[in-house]
Scaffold this motif. Structure first.
Motif, PDB file in Angstrom:
ATOM      1  N   SER A  19      -6.674 -14.631  -0.863  1.00 52.62           N
ATOM      2  CA  SER A  19      -7.027 -13.969  -2.171  1.00 52.62           C
ATOM      3  C   SER A  19      -8.389 -14.107  -2.074  1.00 52.62           C
ATOM      4  O   SER A  19      -9.230 -14.865  -1.354  1.00 52.62           O
ATOM      5  CB  SER A  19      -6.463 -14.739  -3.320  1.00 52.62           C
TER       6      SER A  19
ATOM      7  N   ASN B 217      -1.065 -20.934   7.952  1.00 55.35           N
ATOM      8  CA  ASN B 217      -0.779 -19.280   7.961  1.00 55.35           C
ATOM      9  C   ASN B 217      -1.327 -18.775   6.454  1.00 55.35           C
ATOM     10  O   ASN B 217      -0.292 -19.106   5.355  1.00 55.35           O
ATOM     11  CB  ASN B 217       0.710 -19.057   8.055  1.00 55.35           C
ATOM     12  N   CYS B 218      -2.213 -17.844   6.496  1.00 55.17           N
ATOM     13  CA  CYS B 218      -2.709 -17.481   5.140  1.00 55.17           C
ATOM     14  C   CYS B 218      -1.738 -16.659   4.537  1.00 55.17           C
ATOM     15  O   CYS B 218      -1.929 -16.221   3.313  1.00 55.17           O
ATOM     16  CB  CYS B 218      -4.029 -17.109   5.159  1.00 55.17           C
ATOM     17  N   ALA B 219      -1.001 -15.945   5.062  1.00 58.42           N
ATOM     18  CA  ALA B 219      -0.141 -14.820   4.527  1.00 58.42           C
ATOM     19  C   ALA B 219       1.286 -15.483   4.049  1.00 58.42           C
ATOM     20  O   ALA B 219       1.889 -14.689   3.394  1.00 58.42           O
ATOM     21  CB  ALA B 219       0.432 -13.945   5.769  1.00 58.42           C
TER      22      ALA B 219
ATOM     23  N   ARG C 248     -12.061  -4.845   0.388  1.00 61.96           N
ATOM     24  CA  ARG C 248     -11.161  -5.700   0.410  1.00 61.96           C
ATOM     25  C   ARG C 248     -11.069  -6.974   0.888  1.00 61.96           C
ATOM     26  O   ARG C 248     -10.111  -7.967   0.861  1.00 61.96           O
ATOM     27  CB  ARG C 248      -9.781  -5.014   1.081  1.00 61.96           C
TER      28      ARG C 248
ATOM     29  N   GLU D 274       1.248  -4.083  12.706  1.00 61.28           N
ATOM     30  CA  GLU D 274       0.560  -3.209  12.253  1.00 61.28           C
ATOM     31  C   GLU D 274       0.791  -1.731  12.885  1.00 61.28           C
ATOM     32  O   GLU D 274       0.691  -1.719  13.967  1.00 61.28           O
ATOM     33  CB  GLU D 274      -0.838  -3.637  12.518  1.00 61.28           C
TER      34      GLU D 274
ATOM     35  N   ASP E 293      -5.386 -12.254   4.741  1.00 66.89           N
ATOM     36  CA  ASP E 293      -4.459 -11.895   3.378  1.00 66.89           C
ATOM     37  C   ASP E 293      -4.953 -13.109   2.310  1.00 66.89           C
ATOM     38  O   ASP E 293      -4.119 -13.047   1.460  1.00 66.89           O
ATOM     39  CB  ASP E 293      -3.151 -12.301   3.915  1.00 66.89           C
TER      40      ASP E 293
ATOM     41  N   ASP F  50     -11.966  -3.405   6.026  1.00 68.96           N
ATOM     42  CA  ASP F  50     -11.715  -4.103   4.851  1.00 68.96           C
ATOM     43  C   ASP F  50     -12.883  -4.512   4.130  1.00 68.96           C
ATOM     44  O   ASP F  50     -13.188  -4.368   2.840  1.00 68.96           O
ATOM     45  CB  ASP F  50     -10.707  -5.428   5.226  1.00 68.96           C
TER      46      ASP F  50
ATOM     47  N   ARG G  85      -5.927  -7.419  11.523  1.00 68.80           N
ATOM     48  CA  ARG G  85      -6.494  -6.122  10.528  1.00 68.80           C
ATOM     49  C   ARG G  85      -7.735  -5.932  11.077  1.00 68.80           C
ATOM     50  O   ARG G  85      -8.419  -6.876  11.616  1.00 68.80           O
ATOM     51  CB  ARG G  85      -6.361  -6.807   9.086  1.00 68.80           C
TER      52      ARG G  85
ATOM     53  N   GLU H 261      -3.658 -14.813  10.101  1.00 66.95           N
ATOM     54  CA  GLU H 261      -3.743 -13.921   8.980  1.00 66.95           C
ATOM     55  C   GLU H 261      -4.774 -13.955   7.702  1.00 66.95           C
ATOM     56  O   GLU H 261      -4.381 -13.794   6.621  1.00 66.95           O
ATOM     57  CB  GLU H 261      -2.526 -13.518   8.501  1.00 66.95           C
TER      58      GLU H 261
ATOM     59  N   THR I 119      -6.365 -12.600  12.989  1.00 67.34           N
ATOM     60  CA  THR I 119      -6.011 -11.443  12.209  1.00 67.34           C
ATOM     61  C   THR I 119      -5.509 -10.060  12.859  1.00 67.34           C
ATOM     62  O   THR I 119      -5.998  -9.968  14.047  1.00 67.34           O
ATOM     63  CB  THR I 119      -7.047 -10.956  11.099  1.00 67.34           C
TER      64      THR I 119
END
Length: 365
Positions: free
Chosen positions: A159, A110-112, A206, A310, A157, A201, A196, A154, A194
């Protein structure tokens, strides 16, 4: 359609009586037939949920599954998009289960859930002494998934620094643990999930554009539950079966009126919200037949800002939209309670039958 779930000491059984307004015969016949199996029963995405969510063959879900069947055997990266609660991780599990890597590990990250600095160490591993608290070397998620599949939940999210290292891992098949002076070769299929719009993005700066193209070799969109309402009876039946078994209830029957009410209800939290609603309905019931009034026991949906769902773009969650959604739900509930009797439903709602008909046309009920 009515659904009856009977619990015995060994198992639970679903009995379906089709009243002519539920699932088509071919769907009834397939209910309970596994679309795939997985060894990972403890990961929250076991066979029961796979049957309920992905076995359906109506509309948008059929198209999704046809694409999954074509893509799964091809050893390429896949980007799975969809709103919260639609079952993106389940699609990822199916891609793994139908691939040549099916007998190898399926690992999820889970990247978030983890800050950027720690995410790098978790994904790629770290050497002893690489940072404060690193008292021993640790393998990362990429190494754990070697020869298998790594699901990045996700992924939007991550970096920028970790995105760069992820791109190298995808392009070169190499990872470098934090604090280590060596690189390691890995053979991992990556499936990213994701809620998103990563293309937007990337255009806005982003998200790395080159990483987006590397992840989205194939991009799959998991439809919201409102786009495949025909699957709600089977979903409700399977979720009820699971919770009847879990709670040790002897027998529950979902009435035809309740099934119609479930189909008429908007589920902004998608399949996850429906499952939670069925769990609460079953937990608070005393067994026997459940009617539309059982929906009063269903948990309310939390506004997107609080739930992490979302929000639709362009201010779609306006006061007018909220009120329309509430009115539609109340009308659908009244119709379900009265067996479709418009005059009686109008009386219970405190409006004229002509006013009700106008709203039925407005909401396509």
């Amino acid at each position: 359609m009515e659904v009856e779930i009977t619990q015995t000491s060994a198992s639970s059984t679903i009995h379906i009586r089709d009243t002519g307004r539920g699932m088509p015969p071919e769907m009834l016949a397939r209910l309970g037939t596994p679309f795939f199996t997985t060894r990972e029963e403890g990961n929250g995405l076991g066979v029961a949920l796979a049957r309920a969510t992905l076995v359906q063959h109506g509309g948008s879900m059929r198209r999704l599954l046809e694409t999954v069947s074509r893509v799964a055997p091809r050893d390429i990266t896949v980007l799975v998009r969809g709103a919260t609660g639609t079952g993106k991780e389940l699609v990822a599990a199916l891609l793994h289960a139908e691939s040549r890597r099916a007998q190898a590990p399926l690992v999820r990250f889970n990247c978030a859930a983890i800050p950027g600095e720690l995410a790098e160490a978790e994904l790629f591993g770290h050497a002893r002494g690489a940072f404060t608290g690193a008292d021993k070397a640790r393998r990362g998620y990429f190494a754990e998934a070697d020869s298998g599949t790594l699901v990045l939940d996700e992924v939007g999210d991550l970096s920028p620094a970790v995105q760069a290292k992820l791109l190298r891992a995808l392009q070169e098949g190499e990872i470098q643990p934090v604090g280590a002076g060596r690189v390691e070769r890995v053979d991992v299929r990556v499936i990213a999930c994701t809620n998103r719009d990563l293309a937007a993005d990337a255009r806005a700066g982003r998200f790395r554009e080159d990483l987006y193209y590397r992840l989205a070799v194939v991009e799959l969109m998991v439809p919201p539950l409102r786009d495949h309402r025909e699957d709600i009876p089977a979903l409700a039946a399977e979720f009820a079966r699971r919770y009847v078994q879990r709670f040790g209830i002897e027998r529950i029957s979902l009435s035809a009126a309740l099934v119609r009410a479930l189909q008429a209800t908007d589920w902004p939290g998608n399949v996850r919200q429906l499952e939670n609603a069925i769990a609460r309905i079953v937990a608070l019931s005393g067994g026997g037949e459940l009617g539309p009034d059982a929906l009063a026991n269903a948990p309310p949906f939390i506004a997107p800002a609080e739930s992490g769902v979302e929000a639709p773009p362009n201010g779609a969650l306006s006061m007018r939209n909220h009120l329309d959604a509430l009115e539609r739900s109340l009308i659908a509930h009244a119709l379900a309670e009265t067996g479709g009797n418009q005059s009686e439903a109008a009386r219970r709602l405190g409006m004229s039958r002509s006013a009700l008909i106008v709203r039925l046309q407005k909401y396509a009920l």
